[in-house]
Design a protein around this motif. Structure first.
Motif, PDB file in Angstrom:
ATOM      1  N   ARG A  13       0.847  -1.196   0.000  1.00  0.00           N
ATOM      2  CA  ARG A  13       0.000   0.000   0.000  1.00  0.00           C
ATOM      3  C   ARG A  13       0.886   1.252   0.000  1.00  0.00           C
ATOM      4  O   ARG A  13       1.707   1.450   0.897  1.00  0.00           O
ATOM      5  CB  ARG A  13      -0.924  -0.020   1.218  1.00  0.00           C
ATOM      6  CG  ARG A  13      -1.858  -1.239   1.218  1.00  0.00           C
ATOM      7  CD  ARG A  13      -2.510  -1.465   2.578  1.00  0.00           C
ATOM      8  NE  ARG A  13      -3.477  -0.422   2.881  1.00  0.00           N
ATOM      9  CZ  ARG A  13      -4.739  -0.409   2.456  1.00  0.00           C
ATOM     10  NH1 ARG A  13      -5.180  -1.404   1.696  1.00  0.00           N
ATOM     11  NH2 ARG A  13      -5.558   0.564   2.784  1.00  0.00           N
ATOM     12  N   PHE A  14       0.695   2.058  -1.027  1.00  0.00           N
ATOM     13  CA  PHE A  14       1.524   3.241  -1.252  1.00  0.00           C
ATOM     14  C   PHE A  14       0.698   4.505  -1.014  1.00  0.00           C
ATOM     15  O   PHE A  14      -0.252   4.766  -1.759  1.00  0.00           O
ATOM     16  CB  PHE A  14       2.060   3.260  -2.686  1.00  0.00           C
ATOM     17  CG  PHE A  14       2.899   2.068  -3.056  1.00  0.00           C
ATOM     18  CD1 PHE A  14       4.276   2.131  -2.970  1.00  0.00           C
ATOM     19  CD2 PHE A  14       2.304   0.879  -3.490  1.00  0.00           C
ATOM     20  CE1 PHE A  14       5.059   1.032  -3.318  1.00  0.00           C
ATOM     21  CE2 PHE A  14       3.074  -0.216  -3.841  1.00  0.00           C
ATOM     22  CZ  PHE A  14       4.462  -0.144  -3.750  1.00  0.00           C
ATOM     23  N   PRO A  15       1.033   5.304  -0.003  1.00  0.00           N
ATOM     24  CA  PRO A  15       0.294   6.554   0.204  1.00  0.00           C
ATOM     25  C   PRO A  15       0.488   7.514  -0.975  1.00  0.00           C
ATOM     26  O   PRO A  15       1.584   7.621  -1.529  1.00  0.00           O
ATOM     27  CB  PRO A  15       0.920   7.138   1.477  1.00  0.00           C
ATOM     28  CG  PRO A  15       1.607   5.989   2.141  1.00  0.00           C
ATOM     29  CD  PRO A  15       2.047   5.087   1.047  1.00  0.00           C
ATOM     30  N   VAL A  16      -0.594   8.200  -1.341  1.00  0.00           N
ATOM     31  CA  VAL A  16      -0.539   9.248  -2.365  1.00  0.00           C
ATOM     32  C   VAL A  16      -0.879  10.562  -1.666  1.00  0.00           C
ATOM     33  O   VAL A  16      -1.958  10.702  -1.084  1.00  0.00           O
ATOM     34  CB  VAL A  16      -1.536   8.979  -3.511  1.00  0.00           C
ATOM     35  CG1 VAL A  16      -1.427  10.075  -4.573  1.00  0.00           C
ATOM     36  CG2 VAL A  16      -1.284   7.611  -4.134  1.00  0.00           C
ATOM     37  N   VAL A  17       0.052  11.500  -1.706  1.00  0.00           N
ATOM     38  CA  VAL A  17      -0.144  12.773  -1.004  1.00  0.00           C
ATOM     39  C   VAL A  17      -0.049  13.920  -2.004  1.00  0.00           C
ATOM     40  O   VAL A  17       0.452  13.760  -3.111  1.00  0.00           O
ATOM     41  CB  VAL A  17       0.892  12.949   0.122  1.00  0.00           C
ATOM     42  CG1 VAL A  17       0.730  11.846   1.171  1.00  0.00           C
ATOM     43  CG2 VAL A  17       2.313  12.951  -0.429  1.00  0.00           C
ATOM     44  N   ASN A  18      -0.536  15.074  -1.582  1.00  0.00           N
ATOM     45  CA  ASN A  18      -0.465  16.225  -2.483  1.00  0.00           C
ATOM     46  C   ASN A  18       0.918  16.875  -2.406  1.00  0.00           C
ATOM     47  O   ASN A  18       1.567  16.879  -1.372  1.00  0.00           O
ATOM     48  CB  ASN A  18      -1.568  17.240  -2.172  1.00  0.00           C
ATOM     49  CG  ASN A  18      -1.396  17.874  -0.808  1.00  0.00           C
ATOM     50  OD1 ASN A  18      -1.004  17.219   0.146  1.00  0.00           O
ATOM     51  ND2 ASN A  18      -1.683  19.154  -0.709  1.00  0.00           N
TER      52      ASN A  18
END
Length: 692
Positions: A616-621
């Protein structure tokens, strides 16, 4: 007219490109280029390719656009020097250490800034010019208004990609392949994990990172009017037939000052596509419509057979020449030929005899001279003087034509006279003996608490926008400095806001900025900030460190693709820091995959991308409404302090991204050896692994 630059992964592809109208080709010589899996050229093949191209009026650009270790630079220096002596017209680089080396060994060889340098704004182009580069290849994400803005103000040539594969991440900033698979895109061995399945809510059921291929067929005249010097076709891993088809279509359109026809677009799609093409970035219209995957289709046998015939059957006669001939009584017959660059080759034959029956005419001589089939030359003009009453065998005229053309060919393939130098490693700097100080970087102002600051970090880096919006965070206890993190990506239209924020934080007393792109250096410098280099600068060797020192940097963050022994042995002309904790950034993306999924901006919540193995790879702004993809596992080295404290570092950095404020405190205490905490799952990154 636009220069058309085509890919060449083999000698056959060189012929395919040149016979179909390429003005230049780019290819790899040796192992140090961004397509190491392509068939790179041996010395003999490279020499043959340069000769073949130069005779036919095409240029050859050498790709040396990867990050190199100090141990690799001497061999790369040999390649660069040889390529220059063999007549390469330019070299593309990513690594400032490679640039420094090329200037030493081949000072006359023009250098182009590869797209791997992530040059995407005017200041980045100006910096490339200041470093002595003659051309910059812009990031593929730029819209046409930004390209035009740069072109109209650029001191050097601008090249843009016009057809071929699109990376999901800004070129030169992708670590996905190396961190999860040990094959570095920055070292020329990208495994293209972005083309695999990913998804949301724990299901890998789609392709949210696989973009369609780019095609700017349809905008060629617009690009020329904007001031673009060169359009580039991607595809060094593609077969020669593909190169022939795409090059031919683009070349005809450029030379006929038109756009490709509907039939030609169909041929481009048949040659290779991922469910069609996209112009989304160029038109500033991003979204789900830009994505596609490669589908199994039948090979276009007829199209490829026709393409093969263009480079396997005869010559395209690309070089227009002017013929001269003079036949006078009592003097040897003379034939000369002149090419567009002004080279002249002459041949002298027997004395013409008096005609017994039909005398030679000017027209007959011109007809013989014009018979240049099977050569790269095309008779464009004739300057022929034939006096009356003379005779000469046509076979003798043919022999003179061949002799003159052979002489011209020898001139055109003659090697340039260039200065050569030797590669100097330079002075060696001793490693620091004291343990590294602790620096922290955060993503949000909320992560900075009094509790965290009480732990006494030397420097806390805060995103510029966050710091400008929360001026109270600019204050810190004695012994701790606050620094601003500049955006890694900031288009020219974003610059006014960035400069405004920089002035705000300067007025708050902030003196340090963390810079991750060459395009941000000038602005920070002019405002008087202390420059500290971030990981986005890709510092991989001691020569790059020296170049950044010349640019005025006070410290640099070393690439996290280096191993500990390489870091230890690297001669450090500047203070260096190393990321020793955090979710490593794998991609920075112009295309918002969160909005593509939901139809609305939803950056503030936690968004998690899942791969086929359940990671699971976090996607952030990221600043500018961009996305950043973070690693599924956290880098953790607190129990390895004995290893990294011997590397000669000035600082070790804890990089906080998705952690809550309390975890930030807990992690910092652990690295200060004040408690025994460790994450449930973690990685050692690439510091102990071999990266290809």
């Amino acid at each position: 007219m636009l220069e058309l630059l085509a890919p060449a992964g083999s000698m056959e592809a060189v012929a395919a490109a040149v016979q179909n109208g390429a003005d230049a080709v780019y290819l790899g010589y040796g192992d140090f280029n961004a397509r190491r899996n392509a068939k790179n050229f041996s010395r003999e093949e490279f020499a043959a390719a340069v000769s073949y191209c130069h005779v036919r009026g095409a240029k050859v650009y050498l790709t040396l656009n990867t990050l190199l270790t100090d141990r690799e630079l001497p061999q790369a220096a040999e390649f660069a020097a040889e390529a220059s002596s063999l007549g390469a017209d330019a070299v593309l680089v990513q690594d400032l250490g490679v640039l420094r080396m090329v200037r030493q060994v081949a000072p006359d060889l023009p250098v182009h800034a590869s797209t791997q340098m992530t040059i995407h704004n005017l200041d980045g182009v100006k910096m490339a010019a200041d470093l002595g580069m003659t051309r910059a290849v812009l990031s593929r994400e730029l819209s046409r208004d930004q390209i035009e803005y740069i072109c109209q103000r650029s001191p050097i040539e601008i090249e843009v990609f016009a057809h071929g594969a699109l990376c999901m991440c800004y070129s030169g900033q992708c670590f996905l392949s190396s961190v999860i698979g040990g094959r570095s895109g920055n070292r020329g061995l990208c495994a293209q994990p972005c083309r695999l399945k990913y998804g949301w809510e724990g299901k890998a059921d789609s392709y949210p990172l696989s973009l369609k291929d780019l095609s700017l067929a349809g905008y060629l005249r617009q690009l020329r009017k904007m001031g673009v010097t060169c359009v580039k076709l991607e595809g060094r891993m593609k077969r020669p037939e593909y190169v022939a088809v795409v090059t031919g279509i683009f070349s005809r359109a450029i030379h006929e000052d038109r756009e490709p026809t509907a039939e030609e677009i169909n041929q481009l799609q048949a040659a290779f596509s991922r469910q069609g093409f996209t112009q989304g970035y160029y038109l500033d219209q991003q979204g789900p419509h830009m994505f596609g995957v490669r589908e199994e289709t039948k090979e276009p046998k007829e199209l490829f057979a026709l393409a093969r015939s263009t480079y396997q059957s005869g010559e395209a006669q690309r070089v227009p020449v002017t013929f001269y001939a003079m036949l006078r009584p009592g003097e040897p017959a003379q034939v000369g030929v002149k090419d567009p660059e002004g080279r002249v080759s002459t041949a002298e034959g027997a004395v013409p005899e008096p005609a017994r029956t039909r005398p030679l005419t000017t027209e007959a001589v011109e007809n013989q001279l014009a018979r240049t089939g099977g050569t790269p030359y095309r008779a464009e003009r004739m300057r022929v003087l034939v006096e009356d009453g003379l005779s000469m065998p046509l076979s003798a005229l043919n022999a003179l034509r061949r002799e003159a053309l052979d002489g011209l060919t020898r001139q055109r393939e003659a090697l340039p006279s260039r200065h050569m130098g030797s590669y100097h490693v330079g002075a060696r700097y001793e490693n620091r003996k004291e343990p590294p100080v602790l620096t922290l970087s955060v993503r949000s102002a909320q992560q900075i608490t009094d509790q965290l600051l009480e732990l006494g970090p030397a420097l806390v880096y805060v995103p510029l926008e966050e710091l400008a919006a929360h001026p109270e965070k600019a204050k810190a206890p004695a012994g701790t400095a606050i620094g601003a993190i500049l955006p890694r990506i900031a288009w020219d239209r974003e610059f006014p806001q960035m400069l405004d924020n920089l002035r705000k934080v300067r007025d708050l007393g902030v003196t340090d900025v963390l810079v991750g792109n060459l395009g941000m250096v000038a602005a920070a410098k002019e405002l008087g900030f202390t420059l500290r280099g971030d990981f986005g600068l890709e510092v991989y060797n001691a020569q790059a460190v020296k170049e950044y020192k010349k640019l005025g940097f006070s410290s640099l963050t070393l690439s996290f693709e280096l191993k500990f022994p390489q870091i230890r042995d690297l001669s450090k002309a500047l203070d260096v820091e190393l990321i020793t904790y955090g979710r490593l950034p794998l991609m920075i993306m112009e295309n918002c995959i969160i909005k593509n999924r939901t139809g609305s901006c939803n950056c503030q919540n936690t968004n998690t991308l899942t791969d086929r193995k359940g990671a699971r790879f976090p996607v952030v702004n990221a600043p500018g409404c961009r996305n950043e993809l973070l690693n599924s596992q956290t880098l953790f080295l607190a129990d390895k302090a004995a290893d990294y404290q011997r590397l000669g570092l000035w600082a070790q950095r804890l990089m906080f991204t998705v952690e809550d404020p309390q975890t930030c405190v807990q992690v910092t205490r652990r690295y200060l050896d004040q408690e025994k905490w460790s994450p449930k799952e973690y990685t050692r990154g690439l510091y102990y692994r071999d990266v290809e």
